[in-house]
Design an enzyme around this catalytic site. Sequence first.
Site, PDB file in Angstrom:
ATOM      1  N   ASP A   1      -9.756 -14.116  15.138  1.00  0.00           N
ATOM      2  CA  ASP A   1      -9.301 -12.889  16.330  1.00  0.00           C
ATOM      3  C   ASP A   1      -7.827 -12.655  16.460  1.00  0.00           C
ATOM      4  O   ASP A   1      -6.863 -13.086  15.978  1.00  0.00           O
ATOM      5  CB  ASP A   1     -10.170 -13.490  17.506  1.00  0.00           C
ATOM      6  CG  ASP A   1     -10.697 -12.334  18.091  1.00  0.00           C
ATOM      7  OD1 ASP A   1     -10.438 -10.998  17.726  1.00  0.00           O
ATOM      8  OD2 ASP A   1     -11.424 -12.487  19.285  1.00  0.00           O
TER       9      ASP A   1
ATOM     10  N   ARG B   1     -18.473  -7.612  31.856  1.00  0.00           N
ATOM     11  CA  ARG B   1     -17.242  -7.918  32.488  1.00  0.00           C
ATOM     12  C   ARG B   1     -16.491  -6.739  33.032  1.00  0.00           C
ATOM     13  O   ARG B   1     -16.775  -5.590  32.638  1.00  0.00           O
ATOM     14  CB  ARG B   1     -16.342  -8.435  31.432  1.00  0.00           C
ATOM     15  CG  ARG B   1     -16.470 -10.154  31.222  1.00  0.00           C
ATOM     16  CD  ARG B   1     -15.214 -10.743  30.576  1.00  0.00           C
ATOM     17  NE  ARG B   1     -14.270 -10.046  29.761  1.00  0.00           N
ATOM     18  CZ  ARG B   1     -14.227 -10.417  28.762  1.00  0.00           C
ATOM     19  NH1 ARG B   1     -14.890 -11.280  28.183  1.00  0.00           N
ATOM     20  NH2 ARG B   1     -13.422  -9.574  28.000  1.00  0.00           N
TER      21      ARG B   1
ATOM     22  N   GLU C   1     -28.943 -10.534  23.440  1.00  0.00           N
ATOM     23  CA  GLU C   1     -29.767 -11.375  24.204  1.00  0.00           C
ATOM     24  C   GLU C   1     -30.945 -10.586  25.135  1.00  0.00           C
ATOM     25  O   GLU C   1     -32.074 -11.249  25.374  1.00  0.00           O
ATOM     26  CB  GLU C   1     -29.007 -11.983  25.599  1.00  0.00           C
ATOM     27  CG  GLU C   1     -27.982 -12.966  24.593  1.00  0.00           C
ATOM     28  CD  GLU C   1     -26.487 -13.270  25.428  1.00  0.00           C
ATOM     29  OE1 GLU C   1     -25.723 -13.719  24.787  1.00  0.00           O
ATOM     30  OE2 GLU C   1     -26.606 -12.986  26.583  1.00  0.00           O
TER      31      GLU C   1
ATOM     32  N   ASP D   1      12.445  -1.796 -16.227  1.00  0.00           N
ATOM     33  CA  ASP D   1      12.018  -0.529 -16.021  1.00  0.00           C
ATOM     34  C   ASP D   1      13.019  -0.010 -14.662  1.00  0.00           C
ATOM     35  O   ASP D   1      13.709  -0.697 -14.273  1.00  0.00           O
ATOM     36  CB  ASP D   1      10.663  -0.803 -15.388  1.00  0.00           C
ATOM     37  CG  ASP D   1      10.072   0.155 -14.578  1.00  0.00           C
ATOM     38  OD1 ASP D   1      10.023   1.530 -15.001  1.00  0.00           O
ATOM     39  OD2 ASP D   1       9.726  -0.099 -13.375  1.00  0.00           O
ATOM     40  N   TYR D   2      12.899   0.986 -14.124  1.00  0.00           N
ATOM     41  CA  TYR D   2      13.688   1.337 -13.235  1.00  0.00           C
ATOM     42  C   TYR D   2      13.201   1.248 -11.918  1.00  0.00           C
ATOM     43  O   TYR D   2      13.379   0.728 -11.093  1.00  0.00           O
ATOM     44  CB  TYR D   2      14.367   2.817 -13.400  1.00  0.00           C
ATOM     45  CG  TYR D   2      15.435   3.197 -12.349  1.00  0.00           C
ATOM     46  CD1 TYR D   2      16.543   2.616 -12.361  1.00  0.00           C
ATOM     47  CD2 TYR D   2      15.094   4.057 -11.250  1.00  0.00           C
ATOM     48  CE1 TYR D   2      17.423   2.872 -11.290  1.00  0.00           C
ATOM     49  CE2 TYR D   2      15.930   4.331 -10.248  1.00  0.00           C
ATOM     50  CZ  TYR D   2      17.179   3.818 -10.378  1.00  0.00           C
ATOM     51  OH  TYR D   2      17.951   4.010  -9.154  1.00  0.00           O
ATOM     52  N   ASP D   3      12.191   2.529 -11.328  1.00  0.00           N
ATOM     53  CA  ASP D   3      11.458   2.585 -10.186  1.00  0.00           C
ATOM     54  C   ASP D   3      10.783   1.015  -9.932  1.00  0.00           C
ATOM     55  O   ASP D   3       9.873   0.923 -10.706  1.00  0.00           O
ATOM     56  CB  ASP D   3      10.839   3.785 -10.216  1.00  0.00           C
ATOM     57  CG  ASP D   3      11.784   4.987  -9.885  1.00  0.00           C
ATOM     58  OD1 ASP D   3      11.963   5.288  -8.580  1.00  0.00           O
ATOM     59  OD2 ASP D   3      12.087   5.832 -10.937  1.00  0.00           O
TER      60      ASP D   3
ATOM     61  N   ASP E   1       7.123  -2.913 -13.378  1.00  0.00           N
ATOM     62  CA  ASP E   1       6.171  -3.215 -11.928  1.00  0.00           C
ATOM     63  C   ASP E   1       4.868  -2.206 -12.021  1.00  0.00           C
ATOM     64  O   ASP E   1       3.715  -2.489 -11.336  1.00  0.00           O
ATOM     65  CB  ASP E   1       6.847  -2.601 -10.708  1.00  0.00           C
ATOM     66  CG  ASP E   1       7.157  -1.393 -10.725  1.00  0.00           C
ATOM     67  OD1 ASP E   1       7.496  -0.582 -11.387  1.00  0.00           O
ATOM     68  OD2 ASP E   1       6.878  -0.339  -9.691  1.00  0.00           O
TER      69      ASP E   1
HETATM   70  O1  LIG Z   1       9.275   4.181 -15.187  1.00  0.00           O
HETATM   71  P1  LIG Z   1       9.923   4.122 -13.755  1.00  0.00           P
HETATM   72  O2  LIG Z   1      11.526   3.944 -13.906  1.00  0.00           O
HETATM   73  O3  LIG Z   1       8.974   3.296 -13.062  1.00  0.00           O
HETATM   74  O4  LIG Z   1       9.619   5.593 -13.121  1.00  0.00           O
HETATM   75  C1  LIG Z   1       8.376   6.015 -12.843  1.00  0.00           C
HETATM   76  C2  LIG Z   1       8.576   7.289 -12.165  1.00  0.00           C
HETATM   77  O5  LIG Z   1       9.026   7.236 -10.892  1.00  0.00           O
HETATM   78  C3  LIG Z   1       9.365   8.490 -10.216  1.00  0.00           C
HETATM   79  O6  LIG Z   1       9.538   8.105  -9.039  1.00  0.00           O
HETATM   80  C4  LIG Z   1       9.831   9.327 -10.892  1.00  0.00           C
HETATM   81  O7  LIG Z   1      10.081  10.580 -10.018  1.00  0.00           O
HETATM   82  C5  LIG Z   1       9.579   9.763 -12.268  1.00  0.00           C
HETATM   83  O8  LIG Z   1      10.105  10.466 -12.834  1.00  0.00           O
HETATM   84  C6  LIG Z   1       9.090   8.352 -12.930  1.00  0.00           C
HETATM   85  O9  LIG Z   1       8.593   8.593 -14.261  1.00  0.00           O
END
Ligand SMILES: O=P(O)(O)OC[C@H]1O[C@@H](O)[C@H](O)[C@@H](O)[C@@H]1O
Length: 972
Positions: free
Chosen positions: A332, A465, A575, A691-693, A882
């Site tokens: 809860d 209640r 009930e 990797d970037y994003d 990721d």
């Molecule tokens: O391969 P990464 O760096 O995780 O990016 C994935 C995608 O991330 C997005 O945010 C970008 O706009 C795309 O262009 C890109 O392909």
Amino acid sequence: MAQEYSKDGADSVESPRPFLSRSQPSIHPGLHPSVTDVPVTPAIDNSAYQSGSSGADESYFTRNIHKGGNNTMAPQSPTEAASGATSNQDILRRMSMGSPKMQRKDSLFEIDPRAANPSLSLSGGMISATFCIPYSLKYRKGQAWGLTSRRGTSALFDSFTYLSSDKTPWNHTLVGWTGEIDNSVDLTPPDTPPAAGPAQVVPLNKNSAPIPVDAFAQPAAPAQADGIHISQADKKQLERQLAHEKSGRTIPVWLADNVESDGDGDITLKDQARWRRFAESELYTLFHYKQHEPTNGRAERQAWADYYRMNQMFANRILEVYKPGDIVMIHDYHLLLLPSMLRQRVPHMYISFFLHIPFPSSEFLRCLPRRKDVLEGVLGANLIGFQSYSYSRHFVSCCTRVLGFPSDSDGVDAYGAKVTVCVFPIGIDAATIERLAFDDPGVDGKVAALREMYKGKKVIVGRDRLDTVRGVAQKLMAFETFLERYPEWREKVVLIQVTSPTSVEEEKEDSGNKIANKVAELVAKINGLYGSLGFSPVQHYPQYLSQEEYLALLRVADIGLITSTRDGMNTTSLEYVVCQRDDHGPLILSEFSGTAGSLKDAIHINPWDLSGVAHQIDAALSMSEELKRAMHSNLYRHVTTKDVHSWSSSFIKRLFTVLGSHNATIATPLLDKAALVAQYRAAKKRLFMFDYDGTLTPIVGDPAAAVPSEKVIRTLTALAGDEQNAVWVISGRDQEFLGRYLGHIKNLGFSAEHGSFMRHPGSTVWENLAETFDMGWQKEVMACFQKYTELTPGSFIERKRCALTWHYRPSDPELGAHNARECQKELEKTVGKAWDVEVMAGKANLEVRPTFINKGEIAKRLVDSYGREVGQPPEFTMCLGDDFTDEDMFRALNRSHLPQEHVFSITVGASSKMTLAHWHLLEPADVISSIALLNGGETNVADLGPLSVIEGHIPDQMPGEHIPDEVPGDKL
Ligand SMILES: O=P(O)(O)OC[C@H]1O[C@@H](O)[C@H](O)[C@@H](O)[C@@H]1O
């Protein structure tokens, strides 16, 4: 051995107006109660509920000591039962203590811990956490504590009793707050027996005895202004008393005002209600679709701090008794933060959570300032249960809309970990209710008396209640409409409405009196309009009923009428169905009650539609016996089979399945930093692929805003500055973006657009790997993307040189996800068939690129080329990503011939994420701090813990889902 305390729940103060009084006061039509001597329903002052009971409680307590009172929760004697001002929750709880269990061997086997997946290594221990223990406590310094049954949440308490009984194989422990401790002085002489006797004839009027206390939630006023002091020895005394309760070994959580003394030692209790304030003033109200005006914020902050701390104290207490392999069941809205608090401290704990009240839609939840904290808090569980499908759907949708987590009808993907969401409507202990209602001559006597009293009349019964959400006002207004529209029923129908006081702080403080007054006015008005000298069409009883009275009332009813405007699970309706075993009275049930979803054969009404309700009352009263029997038989079957034991069992069974499918043994371990640093130091040539994003930078709402932080740039610069290191960023981003934000870092290599382009360290020239590929597919993809952009407000297309991306992060998350699925299907059927391209679902985006180009190809190429250059493969390879597209890199590394201990493939997300990586880190910040370790500074390997060896085979396909690991918790 004589017992020193009583824990029987009988309140010993008699109701002011025994329910079976034959001298029913009446009001002449047209006469307002204010001008009569005997008002049927005076305006209610809730304080009346709270007055004058403690002494009577004490006398009962004392009486039991003198008699050597039994410390078992055996059913009350008839006298005790009749004397107690008893709610139906009490009845349920009491009856369950000695009830025969309706369990079959096969169902027990299904919840036997030994029947679960052996890889779970269940210990057979189960810890239930609920806000309050099932007893109200009376404290007297240096003596045994007084224990009486706590009102409310009866079905839940029944389930604890069941789990603790020898009918199940579990070793059950219950952890709960003590509740407000009462140390008020006993004014009743010790030998005074509790007021007793069935059906006393005492008319309800202003001079009648005080209405009994609500022992469920009324905070007892501390006797001393400086609070209640409880010594360590007295705490231990209570813990001893609670150690062998029927609800299982019961462990109290001590919540004290003197912060430093929460554990061992003496404690001081002053503002005892503070621990429930946030839950009951903020959460309960909002979850029931009620909002209040904000104050200056200070009180809210304090309430939140108390709530947070209270959850922490629960976590501490649970961890004192927890053993690996135990299952923890949390109950809860008072304990929403507890799942994540436990998960943070024991990552592989088996945790389930059940919400007993409704869960609101995201439109409401987003009004809560702490919305993220509460959602993330509960997402620490493996399994989350709700009373009805709509509540579970709301929860899932809130996780997507408020937290941005992907979800489907099965659950939520929280940081890559699947949290399963299910619907388990709670039931009642139907067998015991039935036994109490039909096998007790006391109840039969009251049934006969009531029938006699209302001879020739149809009886509609309501018991609620007095919370605004119970819809008592709506019920009365609908009844008034019914009498107005269907004059043929006037004088032939009586509505018996029993109300008990609210237990909700917010309602007590603000609107309790308002709703009570409103109800009183409505009753007076209806009785004034449609009553006569000898008859009042509404009989309102603002009081608790004894068990016998309550069951008798449900038996004699011709209609059960429930008009809640929002309600988790309405046990009165269940009930009622049991008590109508022989008479088949129809149940009229609000569609806003969580129960409506399970009771298909009730007559569902919208309590706001007064004419509609009036019409259904008429229809129910006029219904043929045959139809009544048919409807009731379905309801009865449901209530008696889906009872509270079946609820406990189903929830446990489901948890087994969820845990089994998550299989902890294949969870991805947290990166072993010691091993990382050791191998880094030992290696002469090292290769890094980032990797970037989502790896170097967090995912943000607007992709253009995902620029690298100063720290990221510093870390990458230092790493690439070491000539033993080859450092690459391998991204779906285009050349332009990577060049602009990272291009200035010396010796950094790049791969853009998922491998379509490469730029070697030290060079400014981009190599086009897709040069020879026919880009004719782009036109078709653009057309499709444009179509879905129009259908999805906020979405947009990112046009790169080779790959095309459709983003829907700024759009409504559910619409975006739905349209992305549709768009993907369409592209796969069309362009995907005609061209050699891949359609990839990313994080709130959809990307299309040539199939032969992918990050895995780049990873393979880099490993090979660095091997060739140096004459031997890199001795240290670290690869991080990721999302789905990064799995290609992990796969390529797993297929390479690099020694396992030289490769650190790391997914960024939860350990339960499906991945081919060997390790995981939770978020981009952890990536950067891990790299910082390699760059020098904090690299004392000894401090990083023991080296661990990567064991087992390298998976070459996606494992199943795992148990969620670290879910970022709540920080105050
Ligand atoms: O391969 P990464 O760096 O995780 O990016 C994935 C995608 O991330 C997005 O945010 C970008 O706009 C795309 O262009 C890109 O392909």
